[in-house]
Design a protein around this motif. Structure first.
Motif, PDB file in Angstrom:
ATOM      1  N   SER A  35       0.758  -0.907   0.073  1.00 26.05           N
ATOM      2  CA  SER A  35       0.599   0.282   0.014  1.00 26.05           C
ATOM      3  C   SER A  35       1.006   1.578   0.198  1.00 26.05           C
ATOM      4  CB  SER A  35      -1.010   0.193   1.326  1.00 26.05           C
ATOM      5  OG  SER A  35      -0.246   0.612   2.387  1.00 26.05           O
ATOM      6  N   TYR A 177       8.890   7.591  15.283  1.00 21.93           N
ATOM      7  CA  TYR A 177       9.049   8.227  13.540  1.00 21.93           C
ATOM      8  C   TYR A 177      10.836   8.816  13.257  1.00 21.93           C
ATOM      9  CZ  TYR A 177       7.115   8.672   9.000  1.00 21.93           C
ATOM     10  OH  TYR A 177       6.799   8.654   7.186  1.00 21.93           O
ATOM     11  N   SER A 214      -2.148   5.799   1.233  1.00 17.99           N
ATOM     12  CA  SER A 214      -1.358   5.735   2.601  1.00 17.99           C
ATOM     13  C   SER A 214      -2.350   4.619   3.923  1.00 17.99           C
ATOM     14  CB  SER A 214      -0.389   6.939   3.460  1.00 17.99           C
ATOM     15  OG  SER A 214      -0.230   6.339   4.562  1.00 17.99           O
TER      16      SER A 214
END
Ligand SMILES: NC(=O)c1ccc[n+]([C@@H]2O[C@H](COP(=O)([O-])OP(=O)(O)OC[C@H]3O[C@@H](n4cnc5c(N)ncnc54)[C@H](O)[C@@H]3O)[C@@H](O)[C@H]2O)c1
Length: 285
Positions: A35, A177, A214
């Protein structure tokens, strides 16, 4: 080109460009290809003429993507493989399958990533460790396997790590992240030094926010970001687009175009670099 054909996507900009066929005869493996950006990059590589192994933990979606690609580009353009990038044996198996199908490897793109977003004081250690495992160990295992093959083949190659603009400029309440995406940039630099003598180039791309397709930008994530920024959920995407110099929504194919160029011979002098593709949000000095 006529004004009518050249329909702008922002200001005077042309629409998303088509991908040039510069990778004929090359073989690639892309992780996280079920994806979002990984899928967009896999599609771009196929459009550029490469045969591509789509590797992901989500086999069902990867199969669906391969069926669509085969319909458009014909049999043999792609292969779907199940791979958990945190599992050494699984990654090795995915590369073995790719070699068996394509007879070699030229390009590896690491894109499987997650973004568990919490403020520091609320960050549970489980999601923290999982982010390190997928975003760092996963990139290491894929790059290590690719490097072993590319060095053995003695015909060069290109490894591309999909980092993020958050690897350059920290985003709020997103420390796992930020840290892993910054780590990926430095992995690319170190591996470029190691693999340069073998003609293998290693680079990173640092995309800005890419919403289309996303799963990171799912509804819950958008709600979290909205709270963080004091916005309504419906204002989040326009807010981020407004932060870019071009006022442009970045599409997966924009990033795919950069990856295709990096993987091609046109980028033969580029290694150890970060190519920022964020429509002008973070400026590298
Ligand atoms: N979407 C953005 O705004 C954006 C911006 C910059 C960088 N990126 C980077 O692009 C990459 C993809 O992001 P996305 O937004 O398209 O996310 P996404 O969630 O749509 O895609 C990630 C893919 O990784 C796969 N994956 C997760 N864990 C895995 C594992 N253990 N093994 C194998 N596959 C696994 C998922 O199944 C999924 O298909 C990430 O590395 C992300 O950091 C995304």
């Amino acid at each position: 080109m006529t004004a009518r054909k050249r329909k702008s996507s922002a200001g005077g900009l042309p629409p998303v460009p088509t991908i040039p066929r510069v990778l004929d005869g090359r073989a690639a493996l892309v992780t996280g290809a079920a994806s979002g950006l990984g899928l967009g990059i896999a599609q771009g590589l196929v459009r550029a003429g490469a045969r591509v192994a789509l590797a992901d933990i989500d086999l069902a979606s990867t199969r669906g993507a391969c069926v669509n690609l085969t319909r458009e580009f014909g049999g043999g353009c792609c292969l779907c493989v199940r791979a958990d990038v945190t599992d050494e044996a699984s990654v090795e198996r995915a590369f073995r399958q790719t070699l068996a199908e394509f007879g070699g490897l030229d390009i590896c793109v690491a894109a499987a990533g997650i973004a568990p977003a919490y403020p520091l004081v609320d960050f549970p250690v489980g999601p923290w460790r999982k982010a390190l495992d997928i975003n760092l160990t996963g990139y290491f295992l894929a790059a290590r396997e690719a490097a072993r093959i590319l060095v053995r083949q003695r015909r060069g190659g290109s490894i591309i790590l999909v980092s993020s603009k958050s690897g350059l400029e920290a985003s709020k309440a997103n420390s796992a992240y930020n840290a892993t995406k910054a780590g990926e940039l430095h992995l690319a630099r170190g591996w470029a030094l190691e693999l340069g003598p073998h003609g293998v180039r290693v680079n990173a791309v640092a995309p800005g926010n890419v919403f289309r397709g996303s799963k990171i930008w799912n509804k819950a994530y958008i709600r979290t970001v909205a709270r963080k920024r004091g916005l309504k959920a419906s204002e989040v995407i326009p807010y981020y687009i407004g932060l870019t110099a071009l006022g442009l929504e970045i599409q997966p194919q924009d990033v795919a175009g950069v990856v295709v160029w990096l993987a091609s011979d046109a980028a033969r002098t580029i290694t150890g670099q970060t190519i920022v593709c964020d429509a002008g949000q973070v400026f590298v000095r």
